[in-house]
Every structure is written in C-alpha cells, then in structure tokens.
Design a protein around this motif. Sequence first.
Motif, PDB file in Angstrom:
ATOM      1  N   TRP A 138      92.272 -30.894  46.322  1.00 38.79           N
ATOM      2  CA  TRP A 138      92.852 -32.088  45.682  1.00 38.79           C
ATOM      3  C   TRP A 138      92.810 -33.228  46.695  1.00 38.79           C
ATOM      4  O   TRP A 138      93.486 -33.200  47.722  1.00 38.79           O
ATOM      5  N   PHE A 139      92.012 -34.239  46.385  1.00 36.48           N
ATOM      6  CA  PHE A 139      91.873 -35.417  47.235  1.00 36.48           C
ATOM      7  C   PHE A 139      92.337 -36.622  46.421  1.00 36.48           C
ATOM      8  O   PHE A 139      91.639 -37.071  45.495  1.00 36.48           O
ATOM      9  N   ASP A 140      93.528 -37.130  46.744  1.00 31.83           N
ATOM     10  CA  ASP A 140      94.077 -38.285  46.026  1.00 31.83           C
ATOM     11  C   ASP A 140      93.287 -39.534  46.429  1.00 31.83           C
ATOM     12  O   ASP A 140      93.571 -40.180  47.440  1.00 31.83           O
ATOM     13  N   PHE A 141      92.292 -39.872  45.642  1.00 30.84           N
ATOM     14  CA  PHE A 141      91.368 -40.949  45.992  1.00 30.84           C
ATOM     15  C   PHE A 141      92.092 -42.279  46.162  1.00 30.84           C
ATOM     16  O   PHE A 141      91.853 -43.007  47.132  1.00 30.84           O
ATOM     17  N   HIS A 142      92.957 -42.612  45.227  1.00 28.18           N
ATOM     18  CA  HIS A 142      93.648 -43.904  45.296  1.00 28.18           C
ATOM     19  C   HIS A 142      94.554 -44.011  46.514  1.00 28.18           C
ATOM     20  O   HIS A 142      94.656 -45.070  47.139  1.00 28.18           O
ATOM     21  N   SER A 143      95.185 -42.918  46.876  1.00 29.61           N
ATOM     22  CA  SER A 143      96.076 -42.941  48.030  1.00 29.61           C
ATOM     23  C   SER A 143      95.287 -42.970  49.346  1.00 29.61           C
ATOM     24  O   SER A 143      95.580 -43.753  50.250  1.00 29.61           O
TER      25      SER A 143
END
Length: 977
Positions: free
Chosen positions: A515-520
């Motif tokens: 899980w890579f929170d792109f926006h964060s």
Amino acid sequence: MPGLVRKILILAAVDGLLLLPTGPRSRGQGPTKISYKTGAVNASTDETPVSQAVASGNSFEAVGIAGLLSVPSGSWLIAITKRSQVAEVKGRQIFVISDIALIPLHSKSEAEAAILRVKAKAVKRSSSNAGIEDIDSDDDYDGESILSSDDDVSDDPPRRPNHHRTLSSSIAEDVIGKKGVYGRFAERWFSKRGWQVDRNRLQGLSGKGEIGGESFPMRKMRSRTGSPDSEAAEKAISPALDEQAQESQGERTLTGDSTGADAPTDPDQPIEEPVDSEVIEGVANSLTPKLLRTTKLLLSASRSFYFSYDYDITRSISKQTSATSSEVPLHKNVDTEFFWNRHLLEPFIESGQHHFALPLMQGFVAQQHFQIPNKEGYSRNFLLTLLSRRSINRAGLRYLRRGVDEHGYVANCVETEQLLSDIDKNAEYSFVQIRGSIPLFFQQSPYALKPKPILMHSEPANKSAFQTHFKRMKDRYGEIQAVNLVERHGFEAIVGNMYEKCATELDDPKIKFEWFDFHSECRGMKFENVNLLLDRVGDVVEEFGWTEEKDDKIERSQAGIIRTNCMDCLDRTNVVMSNFARRAIEIQLTRLNIDPTKLETSLNFMNLLWADNGDAVSKQYSSTAALKGDFTRTKKRNISGALADFGLTLTRFWNNIIGDFFTQAAIDYLLGNVSAQIFVEFEAKMMSGDPAVSVSKVRQNAIETSCRLVIADSNEEMIGGWTLRTPGEENTLRTFPFKEIVLLLTDAALYFCKFDFSMDKVSAFERISLENVKGLQYGAYITSTLTSAQVNEKQNVGLVIRYEPGKDDILRINTRSLTSNVSRQNGDIAAEAAVPPPDAEGQGDTKKPDDVEAPPKEKKKPESDPTHERFLAFKAIPADSSIKSSIRLPSPLRKSAESDEEGLILSICSEIERACKVVNSQLNGSSESGSVSDGSTGEDLVTPFIEKKDIVSVQEAKKSTGLFEQVGYSIRRWVWA
C-alpha cells in the motif's frame, strides 16, 4: 492461419449486400451475401466480377468488416473504410480504425443511398493523399484512395456550418432553423404548438394530438419502401454532406429528406406509424440514431480500436506462439477477454464466413524506433512497442462500472505489454503489467466532483469475489505483486482498508500486497517520490523477469505480474506503471551490453509513449485525457499542469452526469451483454443496470436472508417469497421513489421486509397475521405515463393487500439498538435511518421476540378496529430483463413458472388467499372473483376476497402527471437521449 480479406468491394445487389473480396491475397475466397430485412449471412454464388461491380456505381471498397449491428427495427453492416498503420511486430502490420461506414439492410434503395453517400465523401477527399498510408506494402496499389465515410448519423437534417449564418438572423430563427439537438427543445418554446406534441406522447399517444403534429420519439416515418422505420434508418446513416450537396435539389431527392417546406413528396408512398404494442421495437427504433452515432464514435472517432490481419494482438509474446495455428481462423485464436466485436461478428462466424471475421481490440498501440550505443561505442537499433489491451469483462465507463463482479472480473482492467525488439539480433523482450479496479463491491455517485466510495454487499460476498479474482489472476499470470495507491486516510480509506484486510487474510505467498499512499507520499506535486515505491518493491521487476524470444523460440517466460490500482486506475496508476516499465527496460538494455550512462537521455521518448498510453486508457474510461500527464511526459510537475488537471476534472464531471449513461448502455449492447430491452429501461430511467451483477441471484439472496432473519417462530411453514416494488410511503399508492422490498408468506403471517440490497441486510419488517388480512385487489398499476412502456397495462400490474393492524402484529426496525412496535408515524423515518454499522458482524438482527424486553404498553399497537384498516401496495418488477443471461433461479421460495408480471401477481394472490382461508374459515364463502352472481340484491352482496380492479388506471395516472413532471422528463430526455 486462413487469410483474412484485406479489401472488400461492397455492392448493393437486388436481394442483399454482396461482399466481394478483392486484391491479390483474396484469391480463392468467394463472395458473401447479406440479405435485406433478415440480415442473414450466407456464401453467395453470384459471380459478379469486380469490374462490373465498380462500373455499376453502387459499390465501394472497405478494408475490413467489424460486424453486423442489429436492433429490432433492422440491421446495419459495419464496414471499416479507413485505417492507419501504427506499428509492425515481426514484420506484421497493426492498424487502428480511423473511419467506418454504416450500411442499412432495410432495402436495396436505402443501401444504395448509403453507398452513394460514402462515395460522395470519398470524392471530397480524392485530391488528398490520405489513403496511401492505408495500402498494404505488398498489395498492388491502383492509384485510387481508399473510400471512407464521415457519415455523422443524425435523426435531424444536417446543421449548416457557421459561415452560413447571416448577420441579420435572430437567435430564435437561427436555433429553430438549424433543427439541431437543442433546436428541437427551443422549438417547443417558440412554436405555436409549444409542448403539446410531448404532452401527447407522455400520455401514451403516438399519433397526432388535438393540435396535430408528430410525437417526438415516435414521429411518423415516410419511406419509399413503406417500412415504418426506413426514414429513421436513412436519417440515422446520413452524413453531413458538403455544402453544395446540402443545398441542391438533387441531394434532397437522393436522401429522401422531406423536412423542407418545398420538399417533394411521393403520393404513392404510404405514411405509416409504428405499432404501439411493439414497445421494445418502438423505443429501440427511437433511440437507434443515437445508438448509431455512439457506435461510430466508439469504433472510429475514438481511434481506440486496433486490428491486424495476420498477427494476434490480443496476446502477449509469451502466449503468441503456442496459441497461433496456421489452420485455425484468427478469430478462434484470439484471447476472448480482449475480443471486442465477437458479438457483432457472430452472423459471419456462425455461417462459416471466417475470412470476413476480423477481430478488434480496444486499447492503445504505439511504436518508436531508437538507437543507443553499446559499451564499445557502436550504435544498436531497437524498436519499442506499447500494446494496451482493454478487457471486455466489466467493460464500461468510470462511475458506472466500478469494483468487481461476482465472477471476479474488475472494471477498467487493462493489460499493457512493453515489447522491446532487438532488430540486430532478431530478439524480443516482453514485459507485461496490468491495472484494474479494486476487487471489491463498491460504488461511487457520478453526481459529485469527489464522490465518497461506498462498500456494497456483505463481507463474505466481498471476500468470495476477491478470492475468485486473484485465483484467475494467478492462473493467468503466475505470482502477483499488488500495488495499491489509494489514500490511507480520507474517503478512499474505507475501500483500501478492506482491500488490505482481504489480501492479508488470503495468506497466499504468491500474492504480495503493498500500500503506497500516492497523494500523501507525493504531496506538494513531488511525484518523483514514486522512487520510494520502487525502492520498496522494485526488485520484483527483476524477480518476475520478462519473456525473451529469440528466433521465434521462447527462452525465458515472465514468472509474475505487477497489478497496480488507484480508485480509477488511470492517473496515479499510469505514473507508477511507467516507472516500473522504465526500470524493466533499463535492466534489459544493460544486460544487452548497452552503455548505462546513455540510458537517461536515450529513453526520454518513453515518457511521451507512456503519457499517450495513459491518455488513451483514460479517454476510454472517463472520456478525458489522463491527469498528471505533464509529469509522465517531462518528469516535472508545475502549476500549469495542476490547472490543466482541474479542467479535465470538470470535464469528467460533466461527462459523468450527461453522456456516460447512454454510452454505457451502447457498450453493453454492442458486446452482447444485454438485449434491446436496455433501451426501454433507458428511456424510462435515463440509465441502465449492470449486466455483470446477477439480479436474479441478488433478489433470491434477499428472499432467503429475509426468511432466515424475520421468521422467529420455527413452527411457521414458509409458503412463498417475492421481491416487489412499493411506494415510498406506506398506505399510499403513488409516492416516489418506489422501493424494492421482500414479501414473505407463511402459514401464519405476511412479512413486509424493507431490504438494504447494497448491504444485504433487513432494515425493517412488519409482520401481519393472516387473520387480519381483509382482502386483495389486483389490476393495472400505472405509476407514470412518461414512456410507452410505462402505460402498458400488461407490463404494469400490481397488488393491494387490505388489513387491520392487530395486537399480535409486529413492527421491528434494525438500528444500532433494536426497536420494536414503534409508532407508525415514525416507522418509515426510522426504517430509512436504519443503516447497519460498517463493522456489524452478521446480517440484520437475529434476536427473537422472546429475547427482547417487552416494550412499554403505550407503544403497543391498538386492538383490531375496522376504522384503522390499512393497505400495502405492491407493483410487479418487470419480468423481461435486458440482461440476456438473466434467468429466474429455481427455488422453493419463488415460483419458477412465472413468466410475466400479471402471472406473478395472480400467483401471489392465489397463495395468499389459500393461506388466509386456512386460518379464517369465514373467507370460504366469499366469491372467487370480483363479479356478483345474477339475481343478487344489494343486501346479498358479498365482498370478494380477491377483486380484479385497476389500482391506478392510465386515465388516473395521466391526471396526476403534472406539467412540471412532463417538462422535467422532456429536458432529461433532451439532455441524455
């Protein structure tokens, strides 16, 4: 494999269209005939020579056949008239469709008229060199350009170009004069007739009204052939001809356009009207012009459909060799998951005309040649090809196709193959990735700029679909590295958390989850931080590897695949996939002895290639180019790119609420997922259902779940269960919106259950003892007169159950805390608010009445009192589903023999009457029907238990349909249809 026809001469013969193969590669391939009216495809014995067909003037040349589009009113041949080469793999050409022609099969005269229009457009282009690029390199070029058609199908006369407007024209004159899409709407306001035409139609009238004129969607159709739909069909394929042809009398005579004031009419030709009883054919016919426009937009204007005559573009290199056979037609070799016109080609395939069955793939194909020096300083020649294949399963548009279906197929599933060709050493290196929606049941509203996702169905149902999806992925690709780019916090987290939970509980070593929170991680437009993701999982690129083929032999196969997703699987996904692809090609070139210091500058073209790929996939799913495209192209992010993205977001929002609904219905119809009933549903609702979701199974599950939860007494015997529609409020006949509920019948009581279909939970139910049921009424139940289908008394049938509330009746609502016997004034409000908590364990409330403390006496229902008689109204759900595969599931809870709405209602009445007579012997003397025997007096009248009487008749519905409702529907139809 048997050769496909590359050039076809299409001729309008006496009894059908003749397809004559031409060119040096077509020797030995005989002609094919498509019959008028029936659309039957058969081998033809007609030996008409090509030269004679050309001399006749009623023929044109095509470069392929996309299929046969059939609706209840007729059929159209979809001929590919223009193509452009976009790539070449192993010496085999790949083309994109740039134009098609739609040739009607109603009659010879209409087919000839369409062919002449195709040729007229070709003449306009004859001075250009547009057709040269479409000629096969090894074919004989005869100097003539390929004929094509820009027949913008229209159900109204072509609009004049802007330069025909005069300075003296008024706005009203200009709008009405154009007779354009919005011109029809304006005409109702400025003309003397006003909205009278639509009022007649909305009241179920198809002919002239009191003032006269024609109904809007079912206008009278004039035809030289006497067919009631021939004029609409002819208008539907009419192109926007050049200006001189539009203004000439000869052009009006050619097209049969009689809309002008001085247009000649043929007194010998009858003017016919569609038959009102043929609801499906009438509605499909009225929407046919829009269907044809959408078909042309999808297949040609979008430039997103690709084909090859001798190469299987639906399969990657690793599956190409084993799948291809020289003795099997190409359409049998291709991967059915990416075979988009399989349904359209069925008439050709079933008749054995395999040389015309040209498979089409939607997606993206592009190619770039580049040179790069090796470590010794010598230049090496390479070819980079990008092929994106869009799956036909759960195909559609952004907010109308989300998540997963019960078969494990996900929305926006696209397989992308990056193919590096070593020209000098005859080697191919194939690296495959895939994108696809989160494999859970969820939905988002199209009526918001940033809609919140809502999880649907129960957790077990989601886990089952999740496991089915990944099992299919493993069988197809091997190991899987899932990369999830949605937000960890915020409105996307609800779906991301469930995705992570299902992946963790799956506990499969061959499925990895990241899980890579792109926006964060990339906050502040720092998209270069994607490298942090590659640092964490980038090793799988080398671990899974790629497929290597040398001299047509597979030496190494890719062992796994990277599956990337965000919410839409468009913008963030494309950025990340391009980085994985860059990592793969850098490793490949380094192993080929390429100077690593030259990679950075020599591979900059990849940014543009992947950005174009992202734009193409985005347009096919959301109708706009991809966001964050500036970073993909330049690896830099600035304020101008952010502003451009904001504009694209607004465009997507507009498309979501206006154009996507019909386009989705058209896609489902072209793929063969739905029947013509889809147009009836669209006319009534301006939207269509999801054919991938088995409505029968969902309703069956609702019945079984309700039965398990609400019937507390194990001694009660289940008799029947049905899903019906009911008004928004109880004790009323026509309060909107109508809701789908579950009605259960036991040997002791009726159960009226409000069911939350999205969560598979019972939100409220009412138990009515059979002793308190006083009578039944069934008959026509017309709730709207806006469409012809809604005023059909055979299809709109309902049931009213009259009863008196008794002391043993129960009203219970499933909230966070159990509520029993609530007051009726607040019952509906409480039931609407009864939404089970997201973390609720079980479905609904399974406690029995004995487990609950008795409520206060003042909240108990009153004793039986005739003055408190109430009723429940139900309307049968249409039996004819637009979903072709939909069947009623056999079950003891459902009468499988029911085939129509009236039969369903009659069977429910019969079951309820039989059960009531068992518990109430006084009913045995009542009449079986609503009629009274002859000779009886008023004092002898016995109220029948079952009475046949209209619940809401057509006349009553017309009176209650207000002008505001009519105008509102007309506006929605003008916008959506």
